[in-house]
Design a protein around this motif. Structure first.
Motif, PDB file in Angstrom:
ATOM      1  N   LEU A   1      58.705  44.077  52.468  1.00 18.45           N
ATOM      2  CA  LEU A   1      57.992  45.341  52.390  1.00 18.45           C
ATOM      3  C   LEU A   1      58.393  46.353  53.463  1.00 18.45           C
ATOM      4  CD1 LEU A   1      54.355  44.051  51.707  1.00 18.45           C
ATOM      5  CD2 LEU A   1      55.676  45.487  50.146  1.00 18.45           C
TER       6      LEU A   1
ATOM      7  N   ILE B   1      49.874  47.231  55.361  1.00 18.22           N
ATOM      8  CA  ILE B   1      48.445  47.448  55.152  1.00 18.22           C
ATOM      9  C   ILE B   1      48.193  48.249  53.878  1.00 18.22           C
ATOM     10  CG2 ILE B   1      46.371  48.576  56.061  1.00 18.22           C
ATOM     11  CD1 ILE B   1      47.498  47.854  58.875  1.00 18.22           C
TER      12      ILE B   1
ATOM     13  N   GLN C   1      44.277  52.455  52.051  1.00 18.79           N
ATOM     14  CA  GLN C   1      42.957  51.819  52.028  1.00 18.79           C
ATOM     15  C   GLN C   1      43.054  50.292  52.067  1.00 18.79           C
ATOM     16  OE1 GLN C   1      41.086  53.573  48.604  1.00 18.79           O
ATOM     17  NE2 GLN C   1      40.467  55.353  49.806  1.00 18.79           N
ATOM     18  N   GLY C   2      44.111  49.810  52.740  1.00 12.11           N
ATOM     19  CA  GLY C   2      44.248  48.367  52.922  1.00 12.11           C
ATOM     20  C   GLY C   2      44.610  47.590  51.681  1.00 12.11           C
ATOM     21  N   ARG C   3      45.131  48.312  50.674  1.00 15.72           N
ATOM     22  CA  ARG C   3      45.354  47.651  49.396  1.00 15.72           C
ATOM     23  C   ARG C   3      46.457  46.586  49.461  1.00 15.72           C
ATOM     24  NH1 ARG C   3      46.574  50.521  43.645  1.00 15.72           N
ATOM     25  NH2 ARG C   3      46.315  48.628  42.442  1.00 15.72           N
ATOM     26  N   THR C   4      47.533  46.900  50.198  1.00 22.03           N
ATOM     27  CA  THR C   4      48.619  45.923  50.308  1.00 22.03           C
ATOM     28  C   THR C   4      48.156  44.685  51.070  1.00 22.03           C
ATOM     29  OG1 THR C   4      50.150  47.787  50.356  1.00 22.03           O
ATOM     30  CG2 THR C   4      51.043  45.645  50.917  1.00 22.03           C
TER      31      THR C   4
ATOM     32  N   ARG D   1      45.172  43.582  51.325  1.00 24.51           N
ATOM     33  CA  ARG D   1      44.233  42.837  50.482  1.00 24.51           C
ATOM     34  C   ARG D   1      44.983  41.995  49.455  1.00 24.51           C
ATOM     35  NH1 ARG D   1      41.237  46.657  47.435  1.00 24.51           N
ATOM     36  NH2 ARG D   1      41.038  47.715  49.432  1.00 24.51           N
ATOM     37  N   ALA D   2      46.054  42.575  48.880  1.00 25.26           N
ATOM     38  CA  ALA D   2      46.841  41.838  47.892  1.00 25.26           C
ATOM     39  C   ALA D   2      47.520  40.626  48.532  1.00 25.26           C
ATOM     40  CB  ALA D   2      47.876  42.751  47.241  1.00 25.26           C
ATOM     41  N   ILE D   3      48.067  40.819  49.745  1.00 25.58           N
ATOM     42  CA  ILE D   3      48.704  39.683  50.433  1.00 25.58           C
ATOM     43  C   ILE D   3      47.667  38.595  50.700  1.00 25.58           C
ATOM     44  CG2 ILE D   3      49.985  38.921  52.489  1.00 25.58           C
ATOM     45  CD1 ILE D   3      51.047  41.768  52.781  1.00 25.58           C
ATOM     46  N   ARG D   4      46.472  39.000  51.128  1.00 25.66           N
ATOM     47  CA  ARG D   4      45.411  38.021  51.418  1.00 25.66           C
ATOM     48  C   ARG D   4      45.018  37.249  50.161  1.00 25.66           C
ATOM     49  NH1 ARG D   4      43.121  42.143  55.343  1.00 25.66           N
ATOM     50  NH2 ARG D   4      43.697  41.205  57.333  1.00 25.66           N
ATOM     51  N   THR D   5      44.938  37.958  49.038  1.00 25.58           N
ATOM     52  CA  THR D   5      44.555  37.293  47.786  1.00 25.58           C
ATOM     53  C   THR D   5      45.592  36.251  47.383  1.00 25.58           C
ATOM     54  OG1 THR D   5      43.466  39.328  47.082  1.00 25.58           O
ATOM     55  CG2 THR D   5      43.911  37.698  45.384  1.00 25.58           C
ATOM     56  N   ILE D   6      46.872  36.629  47.480  1.00 28.89           N
ATOM     57  CA  ILE D   6      47.948  35.696  47.126  1.00 28.89           C
ATOM     58  C   ILE D   6      47.942  34.504  48.085  1.00 28.89           C
ATOM     59  CG2 ILE D   6      50.460  35.418  46.990  1.00 28.89           C
ATOM     60  CD1 ILE D   6      50.558  38.427  46.169  1.00 28.89           C
TER      61      ILE D   6
END
Lengths: 270, 81
Positions: free
Chosen positions: B16, B49, B52-55, B57-62
């Protein structure tokens, strides 16, 4: 001498195409007919006509025309292809990135990739689909988001990457539609407003659409960001859906006071 | 196939950012929970990040999904270098 192929459902159709393209009369053409597909009853479905052209004038005219035709034929594709170094298609990159991520998640999966000039569509098949989709498809959307970010990062060509795990998205949509119908029934029976659990924007949209034609209820969403919830409102209660506060769509940003910026930024604390 | 949480975060982060050489990932393991500390160059902070922290959040979910498969819990900390 050159040969040109034309196809049609009948011999006549193929010959007419030939006549139009070559600008020759059918009676002037030297051709042979090949039947490509025939059905069980001997009815021919597809016919190929091979026309031999040896008239120099006709050949020259055709060649010039095809040169002129080349550019307008592919107005969309060409600039796209020119921007890709070494004609690398995005599909390969998507496959590499996704393959590596899935592998590091400890999963083996097979991928099928289809690429058009606007999209890369990937279908993943795995023994452990749940690890890749997650509850409510959250993992799948996250993977899709990250892969999009990575492959569209530097390239001038941007294509939308769409991921699916063995038809998950379709099943999820059907499930939400069914849920919507049941909730609508309950809402009508009890004559109460029904509040759905947290859903992302796409899922809310599916429910809005599923109940759009249901005359007994109306739908709307309230709250902001992660707190946004979809409400299913029975007909009798319409117009007092939002319970006062916070009824509209997203609230406006906090206003600046005398030109001073509000909202302190702290990017690290997500 | 084994789950490689640290490598997973490292690969995503390096893909990224603009300065992959400055990506540093450390894993602090407790009994059941792993804390993955991700350090990137200051100018790349926004890349991991996201709006709004979307990236992040996506990394955390994965990461969480992979950890659950391994019977663990994982926490991602993003730190400025």
């Amino acid at each position: 001498m050159k040969e040109y192929d034309f196809e049609g459902r009948t011999r006549e159709e193929a010959l007419l195409k030939a006549s139009e393209f070559l600008k020759m009369n059918i009676s002037d053409m030297n051709y042979k007919v090949i039947e490509l597909e025939s059905s069980m009853f001997g009815l021919v479905k597809k016919v190929k006509v091979v026309v031999q052209v040896d008239d120099e004038h006709v050949l020259q005219a055709l060649e010039e025309e095809s040169r002129e035709d080349e550019q307008p034929e592919t107005p969309v594709m060409e600039p796209v292809e020119n921007n890709v170094p070494g004609d690398v298609l995005l599909g390969e990159r998507v496959n590499d990135v996704l393959g590596r991520i899935i592998e590091l998640m400890g999963i083996s999966a097979v991928r099928t990739i289809e690429e058009t000039d606007q999209e890369v569509v990937v279908d993943i098949k795995s023994q452990e689909p749940d690890v890749l989709t997650g509850k409510d498809g959250r993992v799948l959307s996250s993977l899709q988001f990250i892969v999009n970010r990575i492959v569209n990062r530097r390239s001038d060509v941007r294509k939308h990457v769409l991921l699916d795990v063995d038809g998950f998205k379709e099943r999820r949509e059907a499930q939400l539609q069914e849920e919507a119908r049941q909730m609508a029934m309950k809402a009508v029976e009890s004559n109460r407003i029904f509040k759905m659990g947290p859903l992302n924007a796409k899922d809310r949209r599916i429910i809005h659409l599923a109940l759009k034609d249901n005359a007994d209820v109306s739908t709307k969403s309230e709250g902001n960001g992660a707190q946004r919830r979809l409400l299913i409102i029975p007909r009798g209660l319409q117009g007092r859906g939002g319970r006062g506060k916070n009824r509209g769509r997203k609230r406006e940003r906090p206003r600046r006071q005398n030109g001073q910026a509000t909202e302190p930024k702290n990017p690290a604390s997500e | 196939m084994s789950v490689e949480l640290k490598e997973l975060v490292e690969y995503i982060a390096k893909s990224l950012v603009d300065n992959p050489d400055e990506v540093n990932v450390a894993e602090v393991q407790a009994v059941q929970t792993s804390v993955i500390e991700l350090r990137v160059a200051k100018e790349d902070l926004g890349k991991v990040i996201g709006k709004q922290g979307r990236t992040a959040r996506a990394i955390r979910t994965i990461l969480s999904s992979a950890a659950t498969k391994a019977g663990k819990r994982a926490v991602l900390e993003i730190l400025e270098d």
